[in-house]
Design a protein around this motif. Structure first.
Motif, mmCIF file in Angstrom:
data_model
loop_
_atom_site.group_PDB
_atom_site.id
_atom_site.type_symbol
_atom_site.label_atom_id
_atom_site.label_comp_id
_atom_site.label_asym_id
_atom_site.label_seq_id
_atom_site.Cartn_x
_atom_site.Cartn_y
_atom_site.Cartn_z
ATOM 1 N N HIS A 14 0.814 -1.054 0.138
ATOM 2 C CA HIS A 14 0.013 0.054 -0.060
ATOM 3 C C HIS A 14 0.946 1.253 0.025
ATOM 4 C CE1 HIS A 14 1.090 0.814 4.197
ATOM 5 N NE2 HIS A 14 0.813 -0.063 4.540
ATOM 6 N N ALA A 17 0.674 5.644 4.468
ATOM 7 C CA ALA A 17 -0.720 6.178 5.068
ATOM 8 C C ALA A 17 -0.690 7.266 6.178
ATOM 9 C CB ALA A 17 -0.969 4.797 6.041
ATOM 10 N N LEU A 29 -4.948 6.920 3.491
ATOM 11 C CA LEU A 29 -3.797 7.196 2.828
ATOM 12 C C LEU A 29 -3.372 8.700 3.203
ATOM 13 C CD1 LEU A 29 -3.970 5.949 -0.679
ATOM 14 C CD2 LEU A 29 -2.541 5.051 1.252
ATOM 15 N N ARG A 61 -6.180 1.764 3.951
ATOM 16 C CA ARG A 61 -4.881 2.245 3.507
ATOM 17 C C ARG A 61 -4.918 1.419 2.043
ATOM 18 N NH1 ARG A 61 -3.259 0.462 7.983
ATOM 19 N NH2 ARG A 61 -1.610 -0.828 8.003
ATOM 20 N N THR A 65 -5.621 2.627 -1.919
ATOM 21 C CA THR A 65 -4.267 2.406 -2.765
ATOM 22 C C THR A 65 -4.804 1.904 -4.065
ATOM 23 O OG1 THR A 65 -2.555 2.272 -1.067
ATOM 24 C CG2 THR A 65 -2.028 1.397 -2.970
#
Length: 172
Positions: A14, A17, A29, A61, A65
């Motif tokens: 990911h 964050a 994020l 997150r 993503t």
């Protein structure tokens, strides 16, 4: 499709964050992460790998993503949100991948560290060119991805059977 045709796994961490006062699973994020996710999506699309299915952690997150990254793809693959990816060890991730039906050839996993980096290291029995060196220098920062290939059934995926074919990480 015969099992001799290569299968590919894209392991995608990911993007960056934020750290608001919420549980780890609910972290969104950061602004930098949204930019990283879009850049990673463009890079993933540039690989030309036709992703058959994406397996995404249920954490906020990872879902954010993927939503941003997949917008850069020429076609949106089927996405499965999988709770077992969150905080999974390499062994737990292999167990999830062992369940993939053999009619799928290319699978992308959106998850977390240390699982994504650890799984890349565990699966990669060999590596192309300077790929392992590049990954060794950079580690597996947010929004990084690795592309691995192997030639057998998903049920037989185990440590050391794959080749690390590509690696990308955003620049800071």
């Amino acid at each position: 499709m015969s099992v001799a045709e290569p299968r590919r796994i894209i392991l995608f961490r990911h993007a960056k964050a934020d750290w608001p006062q919420v549980s780890d699973h609910e972290r969104p994020l950061a602004e930098r992460g949204r930019k990283e996710a879009a850049e990673a999506g463009r890079r993933l699309a540039d690989t030309g790998i036709p992703v058959d299915q994406a397996l995404c952690s249920t954490a906020v997150r990872t879902r954010e993503t993927w939503k941003i990254a997949v917008a850069e793809f020429p076609h949106r693959p089927k996405t499965v949100y999988e709770e077992r990816i969150y905080e999974a060890s390499p062994g737990e991730l292999i167990a999830v991948l062992n369940e993939i039906p053999d009619d799928l050839r290319n699978v992308l996993v959106i998850g977390h560290n240390p699982g994504m980096e650890g799984l890349t290291e565990v699966l990669a029995g060999s590596a192309g060119d300077d790929v392992r060196e590049r990954m060794g220098r950079r580690g597996f920062p947010t929004a990084a991805f690795a592309v691995l290939s192997f030639t057998d059934s998903w049920k037989t995926l185990e440590p050391g059977v794959a080749s690390l074919d590509d690696y990308w990480a955003p620049t800071d």
